[in-house]
Design a protein around this motif. Structure first.
Motif, PDB file in Angstrom:
ATOM      1  N   THR A 111     -28.061 -80.211  67.065  1.00 54.77           N
ATOM      2  CA  THR A 111     -29.032 -80.826  66.150  1.00 54.77           C
ATOM      3  C   THR A 111     -29.713 -79.760  65.305  1.00 54.77           C
ATOM      4  O   THR A 111     -29.889 -79.930  64.091  1.00 54.77           O
ATOM      5  CB  THR A 111     -30.076 -81.637  66.942  1.00 54.77           C
ATOM      6  N   TYR A 112     -30.086 -78.658  65.925  1.00 53.53           N
ATOM      7  CA  TYR A 112     -30.728 -77.551  65.208  1.00 53.53           C
ATOM      8  C   TYR A 112     -29.779 -76.983  64.145  1.00 53.53           C
ATOM      9  O   TYR A 112     -30.186 -76.735  63.006  1.00 53.53           O
ATOM     10  CB  TYR A 112     -31.146 -76.467  66.200  1.00 53.53           C
ATOM     11  N   THR A 113     -28.528 -76.795  64.497  1.00 52.76           N
ATOM     12  CA  THR A 113     -27.535 -76.267  63.550  1.00 52.76           C
ATOM     13  C   THR A 113     -27.362 -77.231  62.378  1.00 52.76           C
ATOM     14  O   THR A 113     -27.342 -76.816  61.212  1.00 52.76           O
ATOM     15  CB  THR A 113     -26.189 -76.025  64.258  1.00 52.76           C
ATOM     16  N   ASN A 114     -27.254 -78.523  62.682  1.00 54.90           N
ATOM     17  CA  ASN A 114     -27.113 -79.534  61.629  1.00 54.90           C
ATOM     18  C   ASN A 114     -28.356 -79.569  60.736  1.00 54.90           C
ATOM     19  O   ASN A 114     -28.245 -79.672  59.511  1.00 54.90           O
ATOM     20  CB  ASN A 114     -26.856 -80.909  62.241  1.00 54.90           C
ATOM     21  N   MET A 115     -29.525 -79.467  61.336  1.00 56.12           N
ATOM     22  CA  MET A 115     -30.765 -79.445  60.572  1.00 56.12           C
ATOM     23  C   MET A 115     -30.767 -78.263  59.597  1.00 56.12           C
ATOM     24  O   MET A 115     -31.129 -78.405  58.427  1.00 56.12           O
ATOM     25  CB  MET A 115     -31.976 -79.348  61.497  1.00 56.12           C
ATOM     26  N   GLY A 116     -30.338 -77.112  60.072  1.00 60.08           N
ATOM     27  CA  GLY A 116     -30.292 -75.926  59.214  1.00 60.08           C
ATOM     28  C   GLY A 116     -29.381 -76.122  58.016  1.00 60.08           C
ATOM     29  O   GLY A 116     -29.728 -75.748  56.891  1.00 60.08           O
ATOM     30  N   LYS A 117     -28.235 -76.731  58.252  1.00 65.10           N
ATOM     31  CA  LYS A 117     -27.301 -77.008  57.150  1.00 65.10           C
ATOM     32  C   LYS A 117     -27.913 -77.977  56.150  1.00 65.10           C
ATOM     33  O   LYS A 117     -27.802 -77.786  54.932  1.00 65.10           O
ATOM     34  CB  LYS A 117     -25.984 -77.581  57.687  1.00 65.10           C
ATOM     35  N   CYS A 118     -28.553 -79.022  56.654  1.00 68.60           N
ATOM     36  CA  CYS A 118     -29.176 -80.018  55.771  1.00 68.60           C
ATOM     37  C   CYS A 118     -30.298 -79.400  54.942  1.00 68.60           C
ATOM     38  O   CYS A 118     -30.416 -79.675  53.743  1.00 68.60           O
ATOM     39  CB  CYS A 118     -29.710 -81.194  56.583  1.00 68.60           C
ATOM     40  N   VAL A 119     -31.096 -78.570  55.557  1.00 69.75           N
ATOM     41  CA  VAL A 119     -32.193 -77.915  54.837  1.00 69.75           C
ATOM     42  C   VAL A 119     -31.629 -76.995  53.754  1.00 69.75           C
ATOM     43  O   VAL A 119     -32.112 -76.987  52.621  1.00 69.75           O
ATOM     44  CB  VAL A 119     -33.125 -77.145  55.808  1.00 69.75           C
TER      45      VAL A 119
END
Length: 167
Positions: A111-119
């Protein structure tokens, strides 16, 4: 801060002939009159205030701390493979916990990795360099813009009311 500073400098610095309103007032007026369905766009962005308080550095640090704790627990459980007594359930119970915690950690990390990509994607979408612009700064700028936009709308309303009184 580049996004907000550049755009606000343009919108606030571009004054009308009367020198009382600027481009942000024009934008607010245009949305109010032509696109009223978009005037409350900030309602769709209700979680921005929370988003601007999220520190990527802190999240990363906490994730590393969790991983280290799980690794330390795994090492500790190597010493508890065989129980000291029949009543000693520490190793058994903690192994169950460790398996569950590792699964949850992997979900959290994904989730953290995906959040970073989205940001990074949204920062790039708005024309900023994600390597130079933090999520806190970016979302903070958007929150500030929304507030400035609302202030411009209020000022527009006050100017219209004043104009009506003058007539």
């Amino acid at each position: 801060k580049q996004w907000y500073q550049r755009r606000v400098a343009i919108t606030a610095g571009t004054k009308a002939a009367d020198n009382r309103s600027n481009m942000l007032h024009f934008l607010a007026n245009t949305l109010d009159s032509r696109y009223p369905q978009w005037v409350n766009f900030k309602d769709d962005l209700r979680d921005l205030e929370k988003a601007r308080r999220v520190s990527d550095d802190q999240l990363s640090k906490q994730l590393r701390g969790m991983k280290k704790s799980l690794t330390n627990l795994k090492k500790e459980l190597e010493f508890h493979k065989a129980p000291d007594s029949i009543d000693d359930r520490f190793g058994t119970e903690m192994n169950v916990f460790l398996e569950y915690a590792n699964d949850e950690y992997e979900k959290l990390e994904a989730t953290y990795t995906n959040m970073g990509k989205c940001v990074q994607e949204i920062i790039t979408f708005f024309g900023e360099d994600p390597k130079k612009t933090t999520a806190e700064d970016f979302f903070g700028d958007i929150v500030t813009f929304c507030g400035d936009f609302e202030n411009a709308r209020l000022e527009n309303t006050k100017m219209k009311e004043a104009k009506k009184r003058e007539e």
